[in-house]
Design a protein around this motif. Structure first.
Motif, PDB file in Angstrom:
ATOM      1  N   ARG A  91     -33.106  26.257  80.153  1.00  0.00           N
ATOM      2  CA  ARG A  91     -32.588  25.129  79.329  1.00  0.00           C
ATOM      3  C   ARG A  91     -31.663  25.571  78.509  1.00  0.00           C
ATOM      4  N   PHE A 383     -41.375  26.346  72.798  1.00  0.00           N
ATOM      5  CA  PHE A 383     -39.866  26.392  72.756  1.00  0.00           C
ATOM      6  C   PHE A 383     -39.380  27.683  72.631  1.00  0.00           C
ATOM      7  N   HIS A 386     -37.722  29.537  75.547  1.00  0.00           N
ATOM      8  CA  HIS A 386     -36.303  29.170  75.589  1.00  0.00           C
ATOM      9  C   HIS A 386     -35.247  29.705  74.670  1.00  0.00           C
ATOM     10  N   LEU A 387     -35.887  29.818  73.471  1.00  0.00           N
ATOM     11  CA  LEU A 387     -35.044  30.153  72.493  1.00  0.00           C
ATOM     12  C   LEU A 387     -34.516  31.583  72.724  1.00  0.00           C
TER      13      LEU A 387
END
Length: 407
Positions: A91, A383, A386-387
Protein backbone atom coordinates in the motif's frame (compact mmCIF):
# COMPACT_ATOMS: atom_id res chain seq x y z
CA UNK A 1 49.04 18.13 -10.89
CA UNK A 2 45.75 16.52 -11.92
CA UNK A 3 42.71 18.53 -10.89
CA UNK A 4 38.98 18.08 -10.56
CA UNK A 5 36.23 19.97 -8.75
CA UNK A 6 34.96 16.97 -6.75
CA UNK A 7 36.92 13.81 -6.01
CA UNK A 8 34.69 10.93 -4.89
CA UNK A 9 36.59 8.16 -3.13
CA UNK A 10 34.75 4.88 -3.71
CA UNK A 11 32.43 3.69 -6.46
CA UNK A 12 29.68 2.16 -4.35
CA UNK A 13 26.02 3.27 -4.35
CA UNK A 14 26.73 6.61 -2.64
CA UNK A 15 29.76 7.40 -4.78
CA UNK A 16 28.20 6.51 -8.12
CA UNK A 17 24.93 8.30 -7.38
CA UNK A 18 26.77 11.43 -6.23
CA UNK A 19 29.00 11.34 -9.30
CA UNK A 20 25.99 11.05 -11.61
CA UNK A 21 24.06 13.89 -9.97
CA UNK A 22 26.97 16.32 -9.80
CA UNK A 23 27.90 15.58 -13.41
CA UNK A 24 24.33 16.38 -14.44
CA UNK A 25 24.81 19.70 -12.66
CA UNK A 26 27.76 20.36 -14.97
CA UNK A 27 30.36 19.95 -12.22
CA UNK A 28 33.67 18.21 -12.93
CA UNK A 29 33.62 15.06 -10.80
CA UNK A 30 36.06 12.16 -10.68
CA UNK A 31 35.19 8.86 -8.99
CA UNK A 32 38.12 6.69 -7.90
CA UNK A 33 37.31 2.99 -7.41
CA UNK A 34 40.03 0.58 -6.29
CA UNK A 35 38.55 -2.55 -7.90
CA UNK A 36 38.65 -3.39 -11.59
CA UNK A 37 34.85 -3.91 -11.73
CA UNK A 38 31.78 -4.00 -9.51
CA UNK A 39 31.52 -7.82 -9.36
CA UNK A 40 31.53 -8.68 -5.66
CA UNK A 41 29.27 -11.16 -3.88
CA UNK A 42 27.14 -10.46 -0.84
CA UNK A 43 26.81 -6.72 -1.19
CA UNK A 44 23.58 -4.95 -0.32
CA UNK A 45 21.18 -5.94 -3.10
CA UNK A 46 17.94 -4.43 -1.81
CA UNK A 47 16.69 -1.43 -3.78
CA UNK A 48 13.81 0.12 -1.82
CA UNK A 49 10.81 2.04 -3.19
CA UNK A 50 12.43 5.37 -2.29
CA UNK A 51 15.36 4.55 -4.58
CA UNK A 52 13.10 3.13 -7.31
CA UNK A 53 11.14 6.40 -7.30
CA UNK A 54 14.40 8.35 -7.50
CA UNK A 55 15.49 6.32 -10.55
CA UNK A 56 12.20 7.23 -12.24
CA UNK A 57 12.85 10.92 -11.54
CA UNK A 58 16.31 10.57 -13.08
CA UNK A 59 14.86 8.95 -16.21
CA UNK A 60 16.50 5.61 -15.38
CA UNK A 61 13.41 3.64 -14.38
CA UNK A 62 13.09 1.80 -17.70
CA UNK A 63 16.77 0.85 -17.71
CA UNK A 64 16.48 -0.46 -14.17
CA UNK A 65 13.37 -2.46 -15.06
CA UNK A 66 15.44 -4.41 -17.59
CA UNK A 67 17.83 -5.67 -14.91
CA UNK A 68 17.36 -9.18 -13.47
CA UNK A 69 15.34 -8.65 -10.30
CA UNK A 70 13.10 -10.38 -7.78
CA UNK A 71 10.34 -8.46 -6.02
CA UNK A 72 9.72 -8.51 -2.28
CA UNK A 73 6.39 -7.01 -1.21
CA UNK A 74 6.05 -8.52 2.26
CA UNK A 75 8.46 -9.23 5.08
CA UNK A 76 7.51 -12.47 6.76
CA UNK A 77 9.18 -14.52 9.45
CA UNK A 78 8.71 -18.16 10.42
CA UNK A 79 8.84 -18.85 14.15
CA UNK A 80 8.46 -22.59 14.44
CA UNK A 81 5.03 -23.41 13.00
CA UNK A 82 3.88 -19.77 13.05
CA UNK A 83 4.24 -17.09 10.36
CA UNK A 84 4.54 -13.45 11.38
CA UNK A 85 3.99 -10.60 8.90
CA UNK A 86 6.41 -7.88 9.99
CA UNK A 87 5.86 -5.43 7.12
CA UNK A 88 3.68 -5.10 4.02
CA UNK A 89 4.74 -2.76 1.21
CA UNK A 90 1.72 -3.25 -1.03
CA UNK A 91 0.00 0.00 0.00
CA UNK A 92 2.95 2.33 -0.43
CA UNK A 93 1.79 5.31 -2.56
CA UNK A 94 3.07 5.42 -6.12
CA UNK A 95 4.19 2.83 -8.66
CA UNK A 96 6.69 0.94 -6.54
CA UNK A 97 5.11 -1.20 -3.86
CA UNK A 98 8.00 -3.61 -3.42
CA UNK A 99 11.71 -3.95 -2.73
CA UNK A 100 13.68 -4.93 -5.83
CA UNK A 101 16.35 -7.57 -5.24
CA UNK A 102 18.99 -6.68 -7.83
CA UNK A 103 22.68 -7.67 -7.85
CA UNK A 104 24.55 -4.59 -6.71
CA UNK A 105 26.99 -4.81 -9.62
CA UNK A 106 24.09 -4.43 -12.07
CA UNK A 107 22.80 -1.40 -10.18
CA UNK A 108 26.26 0.20 -10.13
CA UNK A 109 26.84 -0.54 -13.81
CA UNK A 110 23.56 1.23 -14.57
CA UNK A 111 24.60 4.34 -12.61
CA UNK A 112 28.08 4.30 -14.14
CA UNK A 113 26.62 4.04 -17.65
CA UNK A 114 24.26 6.96 -17.07
CA UNK A 115 27.04 9.07 -15.55
CA UNK A 116 29.38 8.31 -18.47
CA UNK A 117 26.92 10.13 -20.73
CA UNK A 118 27.84 13.38 -18.97
CA UNK A 119 30.97 15.13 -20.28
CA UNK A 120 32.06 16.32 -16.83
CA UNK A 121 32.13 12.79 -15.31
CA UNK A 122 35.21 10.58 -15.00
CA UNK A 123 35.34 7.08 -13.48
CA UNK A 124 38.78 5.62 -12.82
CA UNK A 125 38.76 1.92 -11.94
CA UNK A 126 41.68 0.13 -10.29
CA UNK A 127 42.68 3.43 -8.71
CA UNK A 128 43.07 3.18 -4.94
CA UNK A 129 43.08 6.23 -2.69
CA UNK A 130 46.08 6.01 -0.36
CA UNK A 131 45.85 9.28 1.57
CA UNK A 132 44.78 12.90 1.65
CA UNK A 133 46.39 16.09 0.40
CA UNK A 134 46.10 18.90 2.93
CA UNK A 135 47.02 22.55 3.07
CA UNK A 136 46.62 24.70 6.15
CA UNK A 137 44.30 22.13 7.75
CA UNK A 138 42.06 21.90 4.68
CA UNK A 139 41.74 18.75 2.59
CA UNK A 140 42.74 19.64 -0.97
CA UNK A 141 42.44 16.25 -2.69
CA UNK A 142 43.87 12.75 -2.48
CA UNK A 143 46.93 10.66 -3.20
CA UNK A 144 46.41 7.39 -5.03
CA UNK A 145 47.97 4.48 -6.88
CA UNK A 146 46.76 3.80 -10.41
CA UNK A 147 46.11 0.50 -12.20
CA UNK A 148 49.84 0.10 -12.84
CA UNK A 149 50.67 0.70 -9.18
CA UNK A 150 52.10 4.14 -9.89
CA UNK A 151 51.53 6.88 -7.29
CA UNK A 152 49.68 10.06 -8.18
CA UNK A 153 47.86 13.04 -6.71
CA UNK A 154 44.48 14.53 -7.56
CA UNK A 155 43.66 18.05 -6.38
CA UNK A 156 40.00 18.81 -5.67
CA UNK A 157 37.89 21.62 -4.26
CA UNK A 158 35.93 18.94 -2.36
CA UNK A 159 36.74 15.34 -1.51
CA UNK A 160 33.83 13.04 -0.62
CA UNK A 161 34.47 9.80 1.27
CA UNK A 162 32.21 7.06 -0.10
CA UNK A 163 34.62 4.21 0.62
CA UNK A 164 32.45 2.21 2.99
CA UNK A 165 32.44 0.89 6.51
CA UNK A 166 36.24 0.56 6.67
CA UNK A 167 36.80 3.99 5.13
CA UNK A 168 40.47 4.80 4.64
CA UNK A 169 39.61 8.42 3.84
CA UNK A 170 37.72 8.77 7.12
CA UNK A 171 40.70 7.36 8.99
CA UNK A 172 43.20 9.68 7.30
CA UNK A 173 40.90 12.62 8.04
CA UNK A 174 41.08 11.82 11.76
CA UNK A 175 37.33 11.29 12.03
CA UNK A 176 36.24 8.52 14.42
CA UNK A 177 32.89 6.78 14.54
CA UNK A 178 31.02 6.26 17.77
CA UNK A 179 30.41 2.50 17.74
CA UNK A 180 27.33 0.58 18.92
CA UNK A 181 27.27 -2.92 20.37
CA UNK A 182 25.94 -5.60 18.03
CA UNK A 183 25.05 -9.19 18.98
CA UNK A 184 25.88 -10.93 15.72
CA UNK A 185 28.10 -11.55 12.77
CA UNK A 186 26.78 -13.01 9.51
CA UNK A 187 27.71 -16.00 7.36
CA UNK A 188 26.71 -15.46 3.73
CA UNK A 189 26.12 -18.48 1.47
CA UNK A 190 24.76 -19.20 -2.01
CA UNK A 191 22.67 -22.36 -2.25
CA UNK A 192 20.79 -23.95 -5.17
CA UNK A 193 17.03 -23.57 -5.35
CA UNK A 194 14.97 -26.57 -4.31
CA UNK A 195 12.38 -27.30 -7.03
CA UNK A 196 9.45 -27.08 -4.58
CA UNK A 197 10.85 -24.10 -2.64
CA UNK A 198 8.82 -20.92 -2.10
CA UNK A 199 9.48 -18.45 -4.91
CA UNK A 200 6.99 -15.70 -4.21
CA UNK A 201 9.50 -13.35 -2.61
CA UNK A 202 7.61 -13.17 0.67
CA UNK A 203 8.73 -15.72 3.27
CA UNK A 204 12.44 -15.28 3.84
CA UNK A 205 13.25 -15.20 7.59
CA UNK A 206 13.35 -18.15 9.95
CA UNK A 207 14.12 -18.46 13.65
CA UNK A 208 14.21 -21.70 15.66
CA UNK A 209 16.32 -23.39 18.34
CA UNK A 210 18.94 -20.68 18.66
CA UNK A 211 19.21 -20.06 14.92
CA UNK A 212 18.20 -17.09 12.79
CA UNK A 213 18.65 -16.75 9.05
CA UNK A 214 17.36 -14.76 6.09
CA UNK A 215 17.12 -16.29 2.64
CA UNK A 216 16.15 -14.69 -0.66
CA UNK A 217 15.16 -16.36 -3.89
CA UNK A 218 17.53 -14.89 -6.48
CA UNK A 219 16.08 -16.74 -9.47
CA UNK A 220 18.57 -19.59 -9.73
CA UNK A 221 19.91 -19.74 -6.17
CA UNK A 222 19.11 -18.88 -2.57
CA UNK A 223 21.17 -16.01 -1.16
CA UNK A 224 21.24 -16.85 2.53
CA UNK A 225 22.48 -14.85 5.51
CA UNK A 226 22.93 -17.01 8.60
CA UNK A 227 23.43 -15.13 11.87
CA UNK A 228 25.99 -16.23 14.47
CA UNK A 229 26.82 -14.73 17.83
CA UNK A 230 29.36 -11.95 17.62
CA UNK A 231 32.93 -13.23 17.60
CA UNK A 232 32.11 -16.96 17.37
CA UNK A 233 33.19 -17.55 13.76
CA UNK A 234 36.34 -19.58 14.56
CA UNK A 235 34.61 -21.59 17.31
CA UNK A 236 31.70 -22.60 15.06
CA UNK A 237 33.94 -23.49 12.13
CA UNK A 238 35.93 -25.76 14.45
CA UNK A 239 32.73 -27.78 15.07
CA UNK A 240 32.85 -28.94 11.45
CA UNK A 241 31.10 -28.24 8.20
CA UNK A 242 28.74 -31.20 8.50
CA UNK A 243 27.24 -29.79 11.69
CA UNK A 244 26.57 -26.47 9.94
CA UNK A 245 24.97 -28.23 6.96
CA UNK A 246 22.70 -30.15 9.34
CA UNK A 247 21.69 -27.04 11.29
CA UNK A 248 20.85 -24.85 8.32
CA UNK A 249 19.07 -27.75 6.64
CA UNK A 250 16.97 -28.29 9.76
CA UNK A 251 16.15 -24.58 9.98
CA UNK A 252 14.83 -24.30 6.41
CA UNK A 253 13.73 -27.86 5.80
CA UNK A 254 16.44 -28.37 3.18
CA UNK A 255 17.87 -31.77 2.38
CA UNK A 256 21.31 -32.78 1.07
CA UNK A 257 20.27 -31.76 -2.44
CA UNK A 258 20.59 -28.18 -1.20
CA UNK A 259 23.05 -28.23 1.69
CA UNK A 260 25.67 -30.40 -0.04
CA UNK A 261 26.39 -27.35 -2.20
CA UNK A 262 28.33 -26.04 0.84
CA UNK A 263 31.46 -27.96 -0.17
CA UNK A 264 33.99 -26.21 2.08
CA UNK A 265 34.30 -23.34 4.50
CA UNK A 266 35.43 -21.23 1.54
CA UNK A 267 31.76 -21.20 0.50
CA UNK A 268 30.81 -19.53 3.81
CA UNK A 269 31.76 -15.84 3.77
CA UNK A 270 32.00 -13.97 7.07
CA UNK A 271 30.61 -10.45 7.46
CA UNK A 272 32.12 -8.93 10.59
CA UNK A 273 29.16 -6.75 11.55
CA UNK A 274 29.96 -3.29 12.89
CA UNK A 275 27.70 -0.34 13.48
CA UNK A 276 28.57 3.27 14.21
CA UNK A 277 28.10 6.93 13.37
CA UNK A 278 30.32 9.96 13.11
CA UNK A 279 29.46 12.87 15.39
CA UNK A 280 30.81 15.17 12.65
CA UNK A 281 30.72 14.06 9.02
CA UNK A 282 33.08 16.68 7.62
CA UNK A 283 36.15 18.83 7.94
CA UNK A 284 37.25 21.67 5.63
CA UNK A 285 37.40 20.27 2.09
CA UNK A 286 36.04 16.82 3.03
CA UNK A 287 32.60 15.23 3.49
CA UNK A 288 31.75 11.65 4.51
CA UNK A 289 28.46 10.06 3.40
CA UNK A 290 26.99 6.56 3.34
CA UNK A 291 28.76 3.90 5.40
CA UNK A 292 31.78 6.18 5.70
CA UNK A 293 29.64 8.47 7.87
CA UNK A 294 27.30 5.92 9.44
CA UNK A 295 28.04 2.21 9.32
CA UNK A 296 24.73 0.37 9.27
CA UNK A 297 23.70 -3.05 10.51
CA UNK A 298 22.58 -5.37 7.69
CA UNK A 299 19.21 -5.55 9.48
CA UNK A 300 16.48 -4.44 7.09
CA UNK A 301 18.82 -4.08 4.14
CA UNK A 302 18.60 -0.28 4.29
CA UNK A 303 22.28 0.61 3.98
CA UNK A 304 22.32 1.01 0.19
CA UNK A 305 19.23 3.20 0.23
CA UNK A 306 20.42 5.47 3.03
CA UNK A 307 23.70 5.92 1.17
CA UNK A 308 21.84 6.88 -2.01
CA UNK A 309 19.67 9.33 -0.07
CA UNK A 310 22.82 10.92 1.41
CA UNK A 311 24.20 11.37 -2.10
CA UNK A 312 21.01 13.06 -3.33
CA UNK A 313 20.96 15.49 -0.40
CA UNK A 314 24.67 16.26 -0.84
CA UNK A 315 24.26 16.94 -4.57
CA UNK A 316 21.26 19.22 -4.09
CA UNK A 317 22.88 21.24 -1.28
CA UNK A 318 26.40 21.46 -2.70
CA UNK A 319 25.86 21.87 -6.47
CA UNK A 320 25.35 25.65 -6.25
CA UNK A 321 28.36 26.41 -4.02
CA UNK A 322 30.52 24.07 -6.10
CA UNK A 323 29.57 25.87 -9.32
CA UNK A 324 30.38 29.21 -7.72
CA UNK A 325 33.62 27.97 -6.13
CA UNK A 326 32.40 28.93 -2.67
CA UNK A 327 31.77 25.57 -0.95
CA UNK A 328 32.60 25.89 2.73
CA UNK A 329 32.23 24.05 6.02
CA UNK A 330 28.76 25.53 6.53
CA UNK A 331 27.58 23.85 3.32
CA UNK A 332 28.97 20.49 4.46
CA UNK A 333 27.29 20.95 7.84
CA UNK A 334 23.97 21.45 6.03
CA UNK A 335 24.31 18.01 4.45
CA UNK A 336 24.83 16.37 7.83
CA UNK A 337 21.92 18.29 9.37
CA UNK A 338 19.65 17.15 6.53
CA UNK A 339 20.60 13.47 6.86
CA UNK A 340 21.21 13.18 10.61
CA UNK A 341 17.60 12.51 11.64
CA UNK A 342 16.81 9.68 9.16
CA UNK A 343 20.15 8.04 9.97
CA UNK A 344 19.58 8.20 13.72
CA UNK A 345 16.00 6.89 13.40
CA UNK A 346 17.08 3.88 11.30
CA UNK A 347 19.99 3.04 13.59
CA UNK A 348 17.79 3.29 16.68
CA UNK A 349 15.30 0.94 15.01
CA UNK A 350 18.08 -1.49 14.11
CA UNK A 351 19.44 -1.49 17.67
CA UNK A 352 15.95 -2.18 19.01
CA UNK A 353 15.56 -5.09 16.59
CA UNK A 354 18.92 -6.46 17.67
CA UNK A 355 17.90 -6.49 21.32
CA UNK A 356 14.26 -7.57 21.04
CA UNK A 357 14.50 -10.01 18.13
CA UNK A 358 17.98 -11.09 17.05
CA UNK A 359 19.66 -11.51 20.43
CA UNK A 360 16.75 -13.59 21.82
CA UNK A 361 16.69 -15.63 18.60
CA UNK A 362 20.39 -16.46 18.93
CA UNK A 363 19.94 -17.20 22.63
CA UNK A 364 17.13 -19.64 21.79
CA UNK A 365 14.54 -17.73 23.84
CA UNK A 366 12.47 -16.31 20.97
CA UNK A 367 9.21 -18.03 20.13
CA UNK A 368 5.72 -17.05 19.02
CA UNK A 369 4.45 -16.85 22.60
CA UNK A 370 7.22 -14.36 23.50
CA UNK A 371 7.20 -12.04 20.52
CA UNK A 372 8.63 -8.54 21.05
CA UNK A 373 5.91 -6.02 21.92
CA UNK A 374 6.25 -4.26 18.57
CA UNK A 375 5.70 -7.44 16.56
CA UNK A 376 2.73 -8.43 18.75
CA UNK A 377 1.14 -5.05 18.07
CA UNK A 378 1.77 -5.36 14.33
CA UNK A 379 -0.10 -8.68 14.32
CA UNK A 380 -3.10 -7.22 16.13
CA UNK A 381 -3.60 -3.86 14.36
CA UNK A 382 -4.32 -4.33 10.63
CA UNK A 383 -2.81 -1.07 9.33
CA UNK A 384 0.49 -1.40 11.22
CA UNK A 385 2.14 -3.85 8.78
CA UNK A 386 1.48 -1.29 6.04
CA UNK A 387 2.93 1.51 8.18
CA UNK A 388 5.99 -0.64 8.84
CA UNK A 389 6.24 -1.27 5.10
CA UNK A 390 6.12 2.45 4.37
CA UNK A 391 8.73 3.33 7.00
CA UNK A 392 11.00 0.55 5.76
CA UNK A 393 10.47 1.20 2.07
CA UNK A 394 10.31 5.02 2.00
CA UNK A 395 11.66 6.05 5.38
CA UNK A 396 11.96 9.33 7.21
CA UNK A 397 12.72 12.41 5.10
CA UNK A 398 13.05 10.74 1.67
CA UNK A 399 15.04 12.66 -0.94
CA UNK A 400 13.90 13.57 -4.45
CA UNK A 401 16.07 14.19 -7.49
CA UNK A 402 17.19 17.82 -7.81
CA UNK A 403 15.69 19.69 -10.78
CA UNK A 404 19.07 19.89 -12.53
CA UNK A 405 19.40 16.08 -12.52
CA UNK A 406 15.94 15.11 -13.71
CA UNK A 407 15.41 13.57 -17.11
Amino acid sequence: MERTTVCVAGGGPAGMMLGLLLARAGIDVTVLEKHKDFLRDFRGDTVHPSTLRLLDELGLGERFARLPARKLDQVRMHLGAHTVVAADLRRIPGRHKHIAMVPQWDFLDLLAGAAAEEPSFTLRMRTAVTGLRTEGGRVTGVTYTDEEGRPGELAAALTVACDGRDSLVREHAGLRQRHFDVPMDVWNIRLPLRPDGAKDGRVFMRAARGQFAVTMDRGDYYQTSYLIRKGTDAELRAQGLERFRDRIGELFGWGPEVTDAIRSWDDVKLLDVTMGRLDRWYRPGLLCIGDSAHTMSPTGGVGVNLAVQDAVAAARILAGPLREGTVCVHDLERVQKRRRLPTAVVQKSQLAEHETLLRPALDGTLDFARLPAGLRLVQRVPFLPHLAGYLGGIGIRPEHAPDFARA
